[in-house]
Design an enzyme around this catalytic site. Sequence first.
Site, PDB file in Angstrom:
ATOM      1  N   HIS A  58      47.839  35.485  45.393  1.00 20.68           N
ATOM      2  CA  HIS A  58      48.321  36.602  46.233  1.00 20.68           C
ATOM      3  C   HIS A  58      49.472  36.150  47.138  1.00 20.68           C
ATOM      4  O   HIS A  58      50.594  36.576  46.922  1.00 20.68           O
ATOM      5  CB  HIS A  58      47.203  37.255  47.051  1.00 20.68           C
ATOM      6  CG  HIS A  58      46.011  37.632  46.245  1.00 20.68           C
ATOM      7  ND1 HIS A  58      46.091  38.480  45.165  1.00 20.68           N
ATOM      8  CD2 HIS A  58      44.700  37.259  46.321  1.00 20.68           C
ATOM      9  CE1 HIS A  58      44.887  38.623  44.626  1.00 20.68           C
ATOM     10  NE2 HIS A  58      44.022  37.902  45.296  1.00 20.68           N
ATOM     11  N   ASP A  63      43.211  39.320  37.944  1.00 20.04           N
ATOM     12  CA  ASP A  63      42.298  39.308  39.079  1.00 20.04           C
ATOM     13  C   ASP A  63      41.029  40.142  38.854  1.00 20.04           C
ATOM     14  O   ASP A  63      40.115  39.699  38.175  1.00 20.04           O
ATOM     15  CB  ASP A  63      43.072  39.752  40.333  1.00 20.04           C
ATOM     16  CG  ASP A  63      42.303  39.510  41.619  1.00 20.04           C
ATOM     17  OD1 ASP A  63      41.129  39.119  41.552  1.00 20.04           O
ATOM     18  OD2 ASP A  63      42.870  39.701  42.710  1.00 20.04           O
TER      19      ASP A  63
HETATM   20  C1  NGQ Z   1      37.275  37.535  44.815  1.00 19.88           C
HETATM   21  N1  NGQ Z   1      39.003  39.120  45.238  1.00 19.88           N
HETATM   22  O1  NGQ Z   1      37.069  36.334  44.974  1.00 19.88           O
HETATM   23  O2  NGQ Z   1      36.883  38.157  43.832  1.00 19.88           O
HETATM   24  C2  NGQ Z   1      38.063  38.256  45.847  1.00 19.88           C
HETATM   25  C3  NGQ Z   1      37.113  39.007  46.738  1.00 19.88           C
HETATM   26  C4  NGQ Z   1      37.018  37.568  48.733  1.00 19.88           C
HETATM   27  C5  NGQ Z   1      40.186  39.272  45.797  1.00 19.88           C
HETATM   28  N2  NGQ Z   1      40.436  38.569  46.860  1.00 19.88           N
HETATM   29  C6  NGQ Z   1      36.277  38.106  47.551  1.00 19.88           C
HETATM   30  N3  NGQ Z   1      41.074  40.095  45.291  1.00 19.88           N
HETATM   31  O3  NGQ Z   1      38.233  37.357  48.693  1.00 19.88           O
HETATM   32  O4  NGQ Z   1      36.349  37.311  49.731  1.00 19.88           O
HETATM   33 ZN    ZN Z   2      40.750  36.528  43.201  1.00 23.86          ZN
END
Ligand code: NGQ
Ligand code: ZN
Length: 462
Positions: A279, A330
């Site tokens: 990101h 993602d």
């Molecule tokens: C993830 N997803 O690890 O799947 C994360 C959510 C987080 C994104 N950051 C969980 N898009 O970041 O705490």
């Molecule tokens: Zn992620």
Amino acid sequence: MESCPVPETATHSLFFRRALLPQGWAGNVRITVADGAVSAVETDAVQAPGEADLGVALPGLSNVHSHAFQRAMAGLTEERGPNEGDDFWSWRALMYRFLDRGGPEEIEAITALAFAEMLEGGFTRVGEFHYLHNDPDGRAYADRGELAGRIAAAAEATGIALTLLPVFYAHAGFGGTAPAHGQRRFINDIGGFAKLMDESRRIASALPDAVVGVAPHSLRAVTPEEIAAVVPMAGDGPVHIHAAEQTKEVQDCLDWSGARPVQWLLDNVGLDRRWCLIHATHLTADETTRMAKSGAVAGLCPVTEANLGDGIFPAVDFFAEGGAFGVGTDSNVLIDAAGELRALEYSQRLTRRGRAVLADKQASTGGTLYRRALAGGAQATGGTTGIAVGQAADIVALETDDLAYAGRSDDALLDSLVFAGPKRAIRTVWRRGKVVVENGRHVGRDAIEARYRRALDAVLGG
Ligand code: NGQ
Ligand code: ZN
């Protein structure tokens, strides 16, 4: 898989009327494949009698960032809740609830569908940011590599190249706070994680060209001491971390350390070409320049970033400073390499009010984005850098019968692929020289779909 007529050790060749090679587009290209790798590339070759023209060949892209299990929730989190402000954090709460169920069989089945769709969507390698380690009660499986093994099994069954990125996750927020209940399936201590890394390497060694790296989840979930302990476990492999995706995360990082997430990483971990920052959405001008110069790859996931309302990465400035990027799917809400490139360019057009903003001077946007995503994706995952001797024969052939491509050639084909929405963009995909997608469909799709439906019944059923 049912249709792999070519034994892997055999030498065979593939003939294309056009192919995108590292040196540019070439005509009448014969690619010889031996043991899954390109052993020769002939250009301006003469098509032999009976030799099929397989059309227009591209090197497959690397998907730098996937959480495969989230494929099962695609489209399920789009309702407005009772409270003000559905956002990333309310989405995450729903995602955590989804993890209350789903054992190894379900995880493998969901992952296999996601990986098959990645191959259909133009990706030949996936960087799986794998953080589901424990059972639904939060207990470590007897075999710590249980779920990593399921990811590898899905890669093997579908044929996609795997860059396995075991995730270290220990805390709910900055400063080492205790993890929340919803995070129980992710949690490790350093000793447990070292065992998981050993298991991951053992599992990966059974695949022909798997890469193992390390992924401290984020500065929220990992302390500086833990980062220092896990990064060396990558060895020569890549290091991936989520960074600066949400403005709240940036503010929390400032409150904790006085620095913004990417600034903190630049100042404290020695970012270099091994690193991929997932990101990196919210950057100051100074962070943008420093990150670009560090050689670290920006792992951009524009479709998910739009879906989650994250914000817009400063791609124009980052590119101007020579920054490298790859694309990732993602959350897997949509799986399509071209769609990621399109979303990336459109986000910049909408904010800059200009066109072709990410294209190199006097070059096509699709061509520029494809080549850069190939290079950055390879750097971040250890994937193929192109159709060249010694590289894995990971090749995507366009569905040039689709009207979207009519009358186009070379980079104009890439522009049509990215912007003009071919209904079926890709005809055939070869992984290590073997057909894994035929007529736009993964060769194992029927069985993969049936297993996925059973898994969804188990995860979502009453
Ligand atoms: C993830 N997803 O690890 O799947 C994360 C959510 C987080 C994104 N950051 C969980 N898009 O970041 O705490
Ligand atoms: Zn992620």
